[in-house]
Design a protein around this motif. Structure first.
Motif, short mmCIF file in Angstrom:
data_model
loop_
_atom_site.label_atom_id
_atom_site.label_comp_id
_atom_site.label_asym_id
_atom_site.label_seq_id
_atom_site.Cartn_x
_atom_site.Cartn_y
_atom_site.Cartn_z
N ASN A 113 0.83 -1.21 0.00
CA ASN A 113 0.00 0.00 0.00
C ASN A 113 0.87 1.26 0.00
O ASN A 113 0.47 2.29 -0.52
CB ASN A 113 -1.02 -0.01 1.14
CG ASN A 113 -0.42 -0.37 2.47
OD1 ASN A 113 0.79 -0.19 2.68
ND2 ASN A 113 -1.23 -0.88 3.37
N THR A 114 2.08 1.17 0.54
CA THR A 114 3.00 2.31 0.53
C THR A 114 3.41 2.66 -0.90
O THR A 114 3.44 3.83 -1.29
CB THR A 114 4.26 2.00 1.37
OG1 THR A 114 3.84 1.60 2.68
CG2 THR A 114 5.17 3.20 1.47
N VAL A 115 3.71 1.62 -1.69
CA VAL A 115 4.10 1.82 -3.09
C VAL A 115 2.95 2.48 -3.84
O VAL A 115 3.15 3.42 -4.62
CB VAL A 115 4.49 0.47 -3.74
CG1 VAL A 115 4.65 0.58 -5.23
CG2 VAL A 115 5.76 -0.09 -3.11
N ILE A 116 1.73 2.01 -3.59
CA ILE A 116 0.55 2.58 -4.26
C ILE A 116 0.33 4.02 -3.82
O ILE A 116 0.05 4.89 -4.65
CB ILE A 116 -0.70 1.69 -4.00
CG1 ILE A 116 -0.51 0.36 -4.74
CG2 ILE A 116 -1.97 2.40 -4.43
CD1 ILE A 116 -1.51 -0.69 -4.38
N GLN A 117 0.47 4.28 -2.53
CA GLN A 117 0.31 5.64 -2.02
C GLN A 117 1.32 6.58 -2.67
O GLN A 117 0.97 7.69 -3.07
CB GLN A 117 0.46 5.65 -0.49
CG GLN A 117 0.15 6.99 0.14
CD GLN A 117 -1.32 7.33 0.01
OE1 GLN A 117 -2.18 6.56 0.44
NE2 GLN A 117 -1.64 8.46 -0.59
N ASP A 118 2.56 6.13 -2.78
CA ASP A 118 3.61 6.94 -3.41
C ASP A 118 3.25 7.26 -4.86
O ASP A 118 3.48 8.37 -5.35
CB ASP A 118 4.97 6.24 -3.36
CG ASP A 118 5.53 6.16 -1.95
OD1 ASP A 118 5.00 6.86 -1.04
OD2 ASP A 118 6.48 5.39 -1.73
N LEU A 119 2.69 6.28 -5.56
CA LEU A 119 2.31 6.48 -6.95
C LEU A 119 1.15 7.47 -7.08
O LEU A 119 1.15 8.32 -7.96
CB LEU A 119 1.97 5.14 -7.59
CG LEU A 119 1.75 5.11 -9.10
CD1 LEU A 119 2.85 5.83 -9.86
CD2 LEU A 119 1.65 3.67 -9.58
N ILE A 120 0.20 7.40 -6.16
CA ILE A 120 -0.91 8.36 -6.15
C ILE A 120 -0.37 9.77 -5.96
O ILE A 120 -0.76 10.71 -6.66
CB ILE A 120 -1.95 8.01 -5.04
CG1 ILE A 120 -2.69 6.73 -5.42
CG2 ILE A 120 -2.92 9.16 -4.81
CD1 ILE A 120 -3.56 6.16 -4.30
N GLU A 121 0.58 9.92 -5.02
CA GLU A 121 1.18 11.24 -4.77
C GLU A 121 1.97 11.72 -5.99
O GLU A 121 1.94 12.90 -6.33
CB GLU A 121 2.08 11.20 -3.53
CG GLU A 121 1.34 10.90 -2.23
CD GLU A 121 0.09 11.74 -2.01
OE1 GLU A 121 0.14 12.96 -2.28
OE2 GLU A 121 -0.94 11.18 -1.60
N LEU A 122 2.68 10.81 -6.65
CA LEU A 122 3.42 11.15 -7.86
C LEU A 122 2.47 11.68 -8.93
O LEU A 122 2.75 12.70 -9.58
CB LEU A 122 4.18 9.93 -8.39
CG LEU A 122 4.85 10.11 -9.75
CD1 LEU A 122 6.09 10.98 -9.64
CD2 LEU A 122 5.19 8.78 -10.37
#
Length: 180
Positions: free
Chosen positions: A124-133
């Motif tokens: 979920n951290t990887v996905i959250q980072d991608l959303i922020e990107l």
């Protein structure tokens, strides 16, 4: 015209490799590596990106043989992100060219697909980072916002919220992701 034929052929090869299990491990490995390599050599960056993220499905299949190589899935998705980033940089340099935020959103959707499949490397951290990107890229995109990209991103975020509200194990997985 020729590049369209190459793109079509690559996607047909990816789909075929995904469903066939007669090659044996070594031959299949060679074919998947070659396909991934050729995908990254397509003429246009957006085509490269889409073909590379499609290759991620070659490393995680739900059939009886069950190829489950989360590391290679993640490598394909990261490679697709690098290509999307390069496309975005090129768009920023050439004025009047629209950015490729849509590629980032497409990749986010692939991450969500594999996240639901339970690949440990897709967190979920990887996905959250991608959303922020994506949010950052949308802000930095100097061209007028693309309504279809806006709608696609909003739809993806709604999907995440919907999964949270489902409850149970799926809702739990999505709980840490801040989509709104």
């Amino acid at each position: 015209q020729d590049s369209k034929a190459q793109i079509t052929a690559l996607h047909l090869i990816i789909g075929t490799l995904q469903r066939m299990n007669i090659f044996g491990v070594e031959n299949r490995d060679t074919l998947t590596h070659k396909t991934t390599g050729y995908s990254a050599k397509l003429l246009k960056k957006p085509d490269q990106c889409r073909a590379v993220y499609a290759c991620s499905h070659l490393f995680w299949t739900d059939d009886q043989d069950g190829i489950m190589d989360g590391e290679r899935v993640l490598l394909c998705l990261k490679r697709a992100l690098r290509i999307a980033n390069a496309a975005q940089q090129m768009a920023n340099v050439s004025k009047g060219s629209s950015g490729s935020v849509i590629l980032f959103i497409e990749i986010l959707n692939k991450y969500l697909y594999f996240f639901e499949k339970g690949i440990p490397q897709i967190t979920n951290t990887v996905i959250q980072d991608l959303i922020e990107l994506i949010r950052t890229e949308k802000q930095n995109d100097s061209s007028a916002s693309d309504p279809s990209a806006e709608a696609f991103f909003a739809s993806t975020l709604r999907y995440i919220e919907f999964q949270k509200q489902k409850g149970g194990s799926i809702g739990e997985k999505y709980e840490q992701i801040k989509a709104s």
